[in-house]
Design a protein around this motif. Sequence first.
Motif, PDB file in Angstrom:
ATOM      1  N   GLU A   1       0.785  -1.229   0.000  1.00 34.11           N
ATOM      2  CA  GLU A   1       0.000   0.000   0.000  1.00 34.11           C
ATOM      3  C   GLU A   1       0.825   1.292   0.000  1.00 34.11           C
ATOM      4  O   GLU A   1       0.297   2.340  -0.345  1.00 34.11           O
ATOM      5  CB  GLU A   1      -0.964  -0.019   1.204  1.00 34.11           C
ATOM      6  N   SER A   2       2.101   1.189   0.414  1.00 30.74           N
ATOM      7  CA  SER A   2       2.874   2.432   0.594  1.00 30.74           C
ATOM      8  C   SER A   2       4.347   2.226   0.270  1.00 30.74           C
ATOM      9  O   SER A   2       4.813   1.090   0.149  1.00 30.74           O
ATOM     10  CB  SER A   2       2.758   2.878   2.059  1.00 30.74           C
TER      11      SER A   2
ATOM     12  N   TRP B   1       6.662   2.796   2.319  1.00 30.87           N
ATOM     13  CA  TRP B   1       7.186   2.131   3.515  1.00 30.87           C
ATOM     14  C   TRP B   1       7.086   0.615   3.352  1.00 30.87           C
ATOM     15  O   TRP B   1       8.032  -0.121   3.616  1.00 30.87           O
ATOM     16  CB  TRP B   1       6.369   2.575   4.743  1.00 30.87           C
ATOM     17  N   ARG B   2       5.920   0.162   2.891  1.00 26.86           N
ATOM     18  CA  ARG B   2       5.682  -1.289   2.785  1.00 26.86           C
ATOM     19  C   ARG B   2       6.621  -1.920   1.758  1.00 26.86           C
ATOM     20  O   ARG B   2       7.135  -3.011   1.962  1.00 26.86           O
ATOM     21  CB  ARG B   2       4.208  -1.525   2.406  1.00 26.86           C
TER      22      ARG B   2
ATOM     23  N   ASP C   1       6.512  -5.316  12.792  1.00 26.22           N
ATOM     24  CA  ASP C   1       5.940  -4.033  12.414  1.00 26.22           C
ATOM     25  C   ASP C   1       4.691  -3.690  13.234  1.00 26.22           C
ATOM     26  O   ASP C   1       4.653  -2.678  13.906  1.00 26.22           O
ATOM     27  CB  ASP C   1       5.679  -3.997  10.892  1.00 26.22           C
ATOM     28  N   ARG C   2       3.658  -4.534  13.170  1.00 24.78           N
ATOM     29  CA  ARG C   2       2.406  -4.237  13.868  1.00 24.78           C
ATOM     30  C   ARG C   2       2.079  -5.346  14.865  1.00 24.78           C
ATOM     31  O   ARG C   2       2.386  -6.509  14.599  1.00 24.78           O
ATOM     32  CB  ARG C   2       1.254  -4.133  12.878  1.00 24.78           C
TER      33      ARG C   2
ATOM     34  N   PHE D   1       4.254   3.183  17.873  1.00 23.86           N
ATOM     35  CA  PHE D   1       3.412   4.077  17.067  1.00 23.86           C
ATOM     36  C   PHE D   1       2.809   5.226  17.883  1.00 23.86           C
ATOM     37  O   PHE D   1       2.571   6.302  17.353  1.00 23.86           O
ATOM     38  CB  PHE D   1       2.280   3.296  16.399  1.00 23.86           C
TER      39      PHE D   1
ATOM     40  N   PRO E   1      -0.999   1.032  13.751  1.00 21.67           N
ATOM     41  CA  PRO E   1      -0.434   2.369  13.572  1.00 21.67           C
ATOM     42  C   PRO E   1      -1.505   3.465  13.500  1.00 21.67           C
ATOM     43  O   PRO E   1      -1.266   4.589  13.964  1.00 21.67           O
ATOM     44  CB  PRO E   1       0.344   2.268  12.249  1.00 21.67           C
TER      45      PRO E   1
ATOM     46  N   ARG F   1      -1.130   6.098  16.454  1.00 17.48           N
ATOM     47  CA  ARG F   1      -0.674   7.442  16.062  1.00 17.48           C
ATOM     48  C   ARG F   1      -1.748   8.476  16.396  1.00 17.48           C
ATOM     49  O   ARG F   1      -1.455   9.577  16.826  1.00 17.48           O
ATOM     50  CB  ARG F   1      -0.319   7.471  14.563  1.00 17.48           C
TER      51      ARG F   1
ATOM     52  N   PHE G   1      -3.765   4.477   4.254  1.00 22.87           N
ATOM     53  CA  PHE G   1      -2.302   4.477   4.072  1.00 22.87           C
ATOM     54  C   PHE G   1      -1.870   4.582   2.601  1.00 22.87           C
ATOM     55  O   PHE G   1      -0.720   4.321   2.281  1.00 22.87           O
ATOM     56  CB  PHE G   1      -1.658   3.226   4.693  1.00 22.87           C
TER      57      PHE G   1
ATOM     58  N   HIS H   1      -1.111  10.073   8.768  1.00 16.36           N
ATOM     59  CA  HIS H   1      -0.467   8.957   9.474  1.00 16.36           C
ATOM     60  C   HIS H   1       0.660   8.302   8.681  1.00 16.36           C
ATOM     61  O   HIS H   1       1.317   7.406   9.194  1.00 16.36           O
ATOM     62  CB  HIS H   1      -1.506   7.891   9.856  1.00 16.36           C
ATOM     63  N   ASN H   2       0.817   8.650   7.397  1.00 19.26           N
ATOM     64  CA  ASN H   2       2.030   8.214   6.684  1.00 19.26           C
ATOM     65  C   ASN H   2       2.352   9.171   5.533  1.00 19.26           C
ATOM     66  O   ASN H   2       1.523  10.010   5.157  1.00 19.26           O
ATOM     67  CB  ASN H   2       1.955   6.744   6.221  1.00 19.26           C
TER      68      ASN H   2
ATOM     69  N   ASP I   1       6.836   8.308   8.740  1.00 20.59           N
ATOM     70  CA  ASP I   1       7.564   7.310   7.927  1.00 20.59           C
ATOM     71  C   ASP I   1       8.972   7.785   7.575  1.00 20.59           C
ATOM     72  O   ASP I   1       9.942   7.148   7.918  1.00 20.59           O
ATOM     73  CB  ASP I   1       6.868   6.922   6.601  1.00 20.59           C
TER      74      ASP I   1
ATOM     75  N   CYS J   1       9.541   6.223  10.899  1.00 25.16           N
ATOM     76  CA  CYS J   1       9.124   4.851  11.230  1.00 25.16           C
ATOM     77  C   CYS J   1       9.982   3.968  10.317  1.00 25.16           C
ATOM     78  O   CYS J   1       9.828   4.013   9.097  1.00 25.16           O
ATOM     79  CB  CYS J   1       7.642   4.669  10.932  1.00 25.16           C
TER      80      CYS J   1
HETATM   81  O1  AHR Z   1       2.738  -0.342   9.863  1.00 18.33           O
HETATM   82  C1  AHR Z   1       3.546   0.655   9.353  1.00 18.33           C
HETATM   83  C2  AHR Z   1       2.743   1.564   8.479  1.00 18.33           C
HETATM   84  O2  AHR Z   1       2.141   0.816   7.435  1.00 18.33           O
HETATM   85  C3  AHR Z   1       3.528   2.640   7.761  1.00 18.33           C
HETATM   86  O3  AHR Z   1       3.607   3.827   8.473  1.00 18.33           O
HETATM   87  C4  AHR Z   1       2.679   2.847   6.558  1.00 18.33           C
HETATM   88  O4  AHR Z   1       3.278   3.620   5.557  1.00 18.33           O
HETATM   89  C5  AHR Z   1       2.399   1.460   6.211  1.00 18.33           C
HETATM   90  O5  AHR Z   1       1.577   1.222   5.198  1.00 18.33           O
END
Ligand code: AHR
Length: 334
Positions: free
Chosen positions: A55-56, A58-59, A132-133, A151, A186, A190, A214, A239-240, A268, A288
């Motif tokens: 999705e991002s 970061w991912r 990560d989560r 977070f 997150p 956050r 995200f 949030h990102n 991020d 992050c």
């Molecule tokens: O879990 C981390 C978050 O997930 C990051 O901040 C975000 O960019 C990602 O998709």
Amino acid sequence: MKRMRDHLPSRRIIAVLAAALLATGTAACGNSDTGDGGGKDDGKITLGFSQVGAESGWRTANTTSIKESAAAAGVDLKFDDAQQKQENQIKAIRNFIQQKVDVIAFSPVVESGWDTVLKEAKDAKIPVILTDRSVDSADKSLYKTFLGSDFVKEGRLAGEWLVEQKKGATGPVNIVELQGTTGSAPANDRKKGFAEAIAANPNLKIIASQSGDFTRAGGKQVMEQFLKANPKIDVLFAHNDDMGLGALEAITAAGKVPGKDITIITVDAVKDGMQALADGRFNFIAECSPLLGPQLMDLAKKVHNGEEVPARIETQETTFTQEQAKAALPERKY
Ligand code: AHR
């Protein structure tokens, strides 16, 4: 003839001994005494990893880190992309259990609803690592450790920076918030950290808060709605980075100057986010780190060997202002 018959019992003994030796060797390699689920016994550990999605930025950086670290550490990685769906992650974890991988790791898309599948992994004696989560399970024995960021702290750092910037502001400061995926750690954390940090300043007001999932597209779309509904927006907390980057398009299209008319704070510090910060379109980023691969491989080997590992391993992170982003950008790896 007599000689042939004489050989028969000794051959049988050798066969029995060989079978016994083989069985002992298998037990040792398969780590049956370390709670291993009984994966392949080729000396390489097999790690089943379920990723949230793509999705991002970061991912993407996180996936690269995990794949590269697995190759460097000689870990046989079975990688699954859940496309941001919890049911896909549950399915992937069940497949890993069926395949008898040595260790399972995953980054849970949302916090709730994992107890049943985690119990299945535990019953199969396959250790689980959260990366990560985290999950909100009350039973902490369902996983060995959680490796990732704090977070709440990231949200708090973002809020504290804003409070400092707006010190002395007398009129209302209108804040809009782009939340991450609904129900994810997150997004929940956050939001909480940011709200706590600004709480003592009644003029700092969150006037709208909605999920952009995200993604850049989500950030753009929700920011367009925010701008339509609210004539005066002073601050965006995204949030990102990706949602912040999507929001930039909406802000510019609305005739406003990002980073000037609207102060933009994100989380991020991926390259595109850092570039926006260095260019003056973002104002502050709480970092992050996605580079979890090396630590994850180390932990996977340790839990496979039955070694004790800390229940919580927190990633080390920092924050960036525009000047700091300019200085850090040339060395930025992701
Ligand atoms: O879990 C981390 C978050 O997930 C990051 O901040 C975000 O960019 C990602 O998709």
